[in-house]
Design a protein around this motif. Structure first.
Motif, PDB file in Angstrom:
ATOM      1  N   VAL A 283      -2.085  18.888  74.544  1.00 35.54           N
ATOM      2  CA  VAL A 283      -2.672  18.204  73.388  1.00 35.54           C
ATOM      3  C   VAL A 283      -2.388  16.718  73.509  1.00 35.54           C
ATOM      4  CG1 VAL A 283      -2.490  17.883  70.888  1.00 35.54           C
ATOM      5  CG2 VAL A 283      -2.583  20.189  71.844  1.00 35.54           C
ATOM      6  N   THR A 284      -3.446  15.911  73.542  1.00 36.07           N
ATOM      7  CA  THR A 284      -3.290  14.464  73.582  1.00 36.07           C
ATOM      8  C   THR A 284      -3.039  13.929  72.177  1.00 36.07           C
ATOM      9  OG1 THR A 284      -5.628  14.005  73.211  1.00 36.07           O
ATOM     10  CG2 THR A 284      -4.908  14.337  75.502  1.00 36.07           C
ATOM     11  N   GLN A 285      -2.701  12.658  72.115  1.00 35.87           N
ATOM     12  CA  GLN A 285      -2.484  12.038  70.810  1.00 35.87           C
ATOM     13  C   GLN A 285      -3.769  12.066  69.981  1.00 35.87           C
ATOM     14  OE1 GLN A 285      -0.237   8.089  68.970  1.00 35.87           O
ATOM     15  NE2 GLN A 285      -0.583   8.273  71.156  1.00 35.87           N
ATOM     16  N   ILE A 286      -4.900  11.828  70.632  1.00 43.18           N
ATOM     17  CA  ILE A 286      -6.182  11.859  69.925  1.00 43.18           C
ATOM     18  C   ILE A 286      -6.480  13.266  69.423  1.00 43.18           C
ATOM     19  CG2 ILE A 286      -8.685  11.614  70.199  1.00 43.18           C
ATOM     20  CD1 ILE A 286      -8.135   9.311  72.126  1.00 43.18           C
ATOM     21  N   GLU A 287      -6.222  14.270  70.257  1.00 42.48           N
ATOM     22  CA  GLU A 287      -6.438  15.651  69.826  1.00 42.48           C
ATOM     23  C   GLU A 287      -5.526  16.015  68.659  1.00 42.48           C
ATOM     24  OE1 GLU A 287      -7.902  17.954  73.880  1.00 42.48           O
ATOM     25  OE2 GLU A 287      -5.756  17.542  73.606  1.00 42.48           O
ATOM     26  N   LEU A 288      -4.298  15.486  68.675  1.00 38.30           N
ATOM     27  CA  LEU A 288      -3.383  15.750  67.570  1.00 38.30           C
ATOM     28  C   LEU A 288      -3.912  15.138  66.279  1.00 38.30           C
ATOM     29  CD1 LEU A 288      -0.583  17.089  67.022  1.00 38.30           C
ATOM     30  CD2 LEU A 288       0.396  14.802  67.184  1.00 38.30           C
ATOM     31  N   HIS A 289      -4.391  13.885  66.353  1.00 34.97           N
ATOM     32  CA  HIS A 289      -4.972  13.246  65.166  1.00 34.97           C
ATOM     33  C   HIS A 289      -6.159  14.056  64.646  1.00 34.97           C
ATOM     34  CE1 HIS A 289      -2.404   9.860  65.237  1.00 34.97           C
ATOM     35  NE2 HIS A 289      -2.981   9.204  66.209  1.00 34.97           N
ATOM     36  N   ASN A 290      -7.034  14.464  65.561  1.00 30.36           N
ATOM     37  CA  ASN A 290      -8.200  15.240  65.162  1.00 30.36           C
ATOM     38  C   ASN A 290      -7.791  16.574  64.540  1.00 30.36           C
ATOM     39  OD1 ASN A 290     -10.143  13.366  65.994  1.00 30.36           O
ATOM     40  ND2 ASN A 290     -10.202  14.169  68.070  1.00 30.36           N
ATOM     41  N   GLY A 291      -6.747  17.177  65.110  1.00 26.49           N
ATOM     42  CA  GLY A 291      -6.276  18.446  64.573  1.00 26.49           C
ATOM     43  C   GLY A 291      -5.714  18.311  63.177  1.00 26.49           C
ATOM     44  N   PHE A 292      -4.884  17.277  62.970  1.00 24.55           N
ATOM     45  CA  PHE A 292      -4.376  17.016  61.622  1.00 24.55           C
ATOM     46  C   PHE A 292      -5.537  16.830  60.646  1.00 24.55           C
ATOM     47  CE2 PHE A 292      -0.252  14.905  63.325  1.00 24.55           C
ATOM     48  CZ  PHE A 292       0.382  16.131  63.383  1.00 24.55           C
ATOM     49  N   PHE A 293      -6.505  16.008  61.069  1.00 23.26           N
ATOM     50  CA  PHE A 293      -7.650  15.707  60.211  1.00 23.26           C
ATOM     51  C   PHE A 293      -8.380  16.995  59.823  1.00 23.26           C
ATOM     52  CE2 PHE A 293     -12.006  14.481  59.298  1.00 23.26           C
ATOM     53  CZ  PHE A 293     -11.857  13.326  58.561  1.00 23.26           C
ATOM     54  N   ASN A 294      -8.644  17.852  60.799  1.00 23.54           N
ATOM     55  CA  ASN A 294      -9.382  19.092  60.530  1.00 23.54           C
ATOM     56  C   ASN A 294      -8.575  20.034  59.647  1.00 23.54           C
ATOM     57  OD1 ASN A 294     -11.571  18.259  62.081  1.00 23.54           O
ATOM     58  ND2 ASN A 294     -10.728  19.131  63.956  1.00 23.54           N
ATOM     59  N   ASP A 295      -7.253  20.079  59.836  1.00 25.58           N
ATOM     60  CA  ASP A 295      -6.422  20.938  58.991  1.00 25.58           C
ATOM     61  C   ASP A 295      -6.478  20.512  57.535  1.00 25.58           C
ATOM     62  OD1 ASP A 295      -5.510  22.868  60.694  1.00 25.58           O
ATOM     63  OD2 ASP A 295      -3.589  21.923  61.120  1.00 25.58           O
ATOM     64  N   TRP A 296      -6.561  19.200  57.307  1.00 29.91           N
ATOM     65  CA  TRP A 296      -6.507  18.694  55.939  1.00 29.91           C
ATOM     66  C   TRP A 296      -7.886  18.420  55.330  1.00 29.91           C
ATOM     67  CZ3 TRP A 296      -2.031  15.680  58.311  1.00 29.91           C
ATOM     68  CH2 TRP A 296      -0.833  16.382  58.097  1.00 29.91           C
ATOM     69  N   ASP A 297      -8.916  18.513  56.133  1.00 26.57           N
ATOM     70  CA  ASP A 297     -10.277  18.397  55.603  1.00 26.57           C
ATOM     71  C   ASP A 297     -10.683  19.771  55.080  1.00 26.57           C
ATOM     72  OD1 ASP A 297     -12.887  17.766  55.004  1.00 26.57           O
ATOM     73  OD2 ASP A 297     -13.562  17.768  57.098  1.00 26.57           O
ATOM     74  N   LEU A 298     -10.245  20.093  53.883  1.00 25.54           N
ATOM     75  CA  LEU A 298     -10.330  21.461  53.366  1.00 25.54           C
ATOM     76  C   LEU A 298     -11.761  21.942  53.167  1.00 25.54           C
ATOM     77  CD1 LEU A 298      -7.418  21.258  50.753  1.00 25.54           C
ATOM     78  CD2 LEU A 298      -7.338  22.065  53.133  1.00 25.54           C
ATOM     79  N   ASN A 299     -12.666  21.027  52.848  1.00 25.81           N
ATOM     80  CA  ASN A 299     -14.054  21.448  52.634  1.00 25.81           C
ATOM     81  C   ASN A 299     -14.941  21.200  53.855  1.00 25.81           C
ATOM     82  OD1 ASN A 299     -14.355  18.700  52.585  1.00 25.81           O
ATOM     83  ND2 ASN A 299     -15.064  18.569  50.462  1.00 25.81           N
ATOM     84  N   ASN A 300     -14.315  20.778  54.963  1.00 21.27           N
ATOM     85  CA  ASN A 300     -15.013  20.613  56.248  1.00 21.27           C
ATOM     86  C   ASN A 300     -16.238  19.694  56.167  1.00 21.27           C
ATOM     87  OD1 ASN A 300     -13.306  22.480  57.722  1.00 21.27           O
ATOM     88  ND2 ASN A 300     -14.338  24.122  56.594  1.00 21.27           N
TER      89      ASN A 300
END
Length: 326
Positions: A283-300
């Motif tokens: 997992v790259t730093q960018i992938e980690l940021h994207n993953g955090f974002f997707n986890d917290w974007d509850l309504n997608n």
């Protein structure tokens, strides 16, 4: 033509700092008479202010300034005392004593994510022979003692957070009511290079990935996850990846989860795989940021709104920098 004063943005330091306030080269206010005597023939000045001072909005009120000539009061970041990197526009003060001088800090400079900030106040003598009299310019030099020590005051300013909402006042830069990925990435402490990427190779493998989440959940730094820490993290971070109760994973029934117990919880989940967008087991730093974002974007919807932000922010605001034996 006078060049405009530059206001340079800087991030104010996290946490509370105990400072020594005072005039450089002068131990206390009683030394003022001596200071003015040793600077005979030089521009003179003195600043009276407590070592802790509150901002009203973005205004700092300096109780008293005494100068021997028309001068400018300005502020620079702590550590940049010899620079002209102003964080508040210089204010003109007339010869003599002036009370309640107000310095206006640019709102983009004040870091409302931190309640305390270190600043340095400086005095500049207005040069009557060069530049434009009554306008600050590069010809207006800092006031110094006979030994070339700057006349400054170092203090901690206290930011009033009574009516401050971080989402609206700081993170939502374009004021559209949501956070995009770039804005969102500024809302949590990023220790990817310092802590999370333990071997420093620029990636998180699966073990580092889950250790990262363990570190961030372990608020009290004791290398164990308590029931309270588990409940907080489950509510705000990893509910999508496990639905079992704390007691199921507490194998030794000691009321805490070890790192080993923690890793077993998520072995069968696809948390890591979901973040690993290119499926290379890293997992790259960018992938980690994207993953955090997707986890917290509850309504997608590709944005973080204020309701979503209010759910995750109390969790990530507790992430801390420290050293662990992992």
């Amino acid at each position: 033509m006078k060049r405009n004063t530059q206001i340079k943005k800087f991030r104010l330091i996290a946490g509370i700092f105990l400072l020594v306030m005072g005039f450089t080269g002068c131990s206390n206010d009683d030394d003022l008479k001596e200071v003015l005597e040793v600077t005979a023939g030089l521009p003179t000045g003195y600043i009276w202010i407590d070592e802790w001072k509150s901002l009203t909005g973005n205004i700092l009120t300096v109780p008293s300034v005494k100068v021997g000539q028309q001068s400018w009061l300005a502020a620079v970041p702590k550590g940049e005392e010899i620079s002209n990197n102003f964080i508040a526009q210089p204010v003109l003060v007339e010869e003599g004593t002036t009370s309640n001088v107000q310095l206006t800090f640019d709102e983009s400079v004040v870091d409302y994510t931190r309640q305390f900030a270190e600043v340095v106040l400086k005095l500049y003598a207005d040069n009557p022979n060069e530049g434009i009299w009554g306008e600050w310019d590069e010809f207006d030099k800092p006031i110094v003692l006979a030994n070339n020590v700057l006349v400054i005051k170092t203090l901690t300013i206290i930011v009033d957070l009574t009516d401050y909402v971080p989402f609206r006042h700081y993170f939502d830069r374009n004021e559209d009511g949501t956070l995009d990925l770039e804005e969102f990435s500024e809302t949590y402490p990023n220790y990817f290079q310092d802590i999370w990427d333990a071997d420093g190779d620029g990636y998180l493998d699966k073990e580092e990935f889950y250790n990262t989440h363990f570190i961030n959940a372990d608020y009290d730094w004791n290398n164990e996850i308590s029931l309270g820490e588990w409940n907080e993290g489950h509510l705000r971070m990893f509910a999508n990846w496990t639905d079992k109760e704390f007691s199921v994973y507490d194998e030794d029934k000691n009321g805490k989860l070890s790192k080993e117990e923690w890793n077993k919880i998520f072995e069968a989940s696809e948390w890591f795989e979901t973040y690993d967008a290119d499926s290379n087991n890293l997992v790259t730093q960018i992938e980690l940021h994207n993953g955090f974002f997707n986890d917290w974007d509850l309504n997608n919807d590709g944005k973080i709104d204020e309701e979503e932000y209010n759910k995750y922010y109390p969790y990530v605001s507790n992430w801390h920098y420290g050293y662990w034996d992992y």
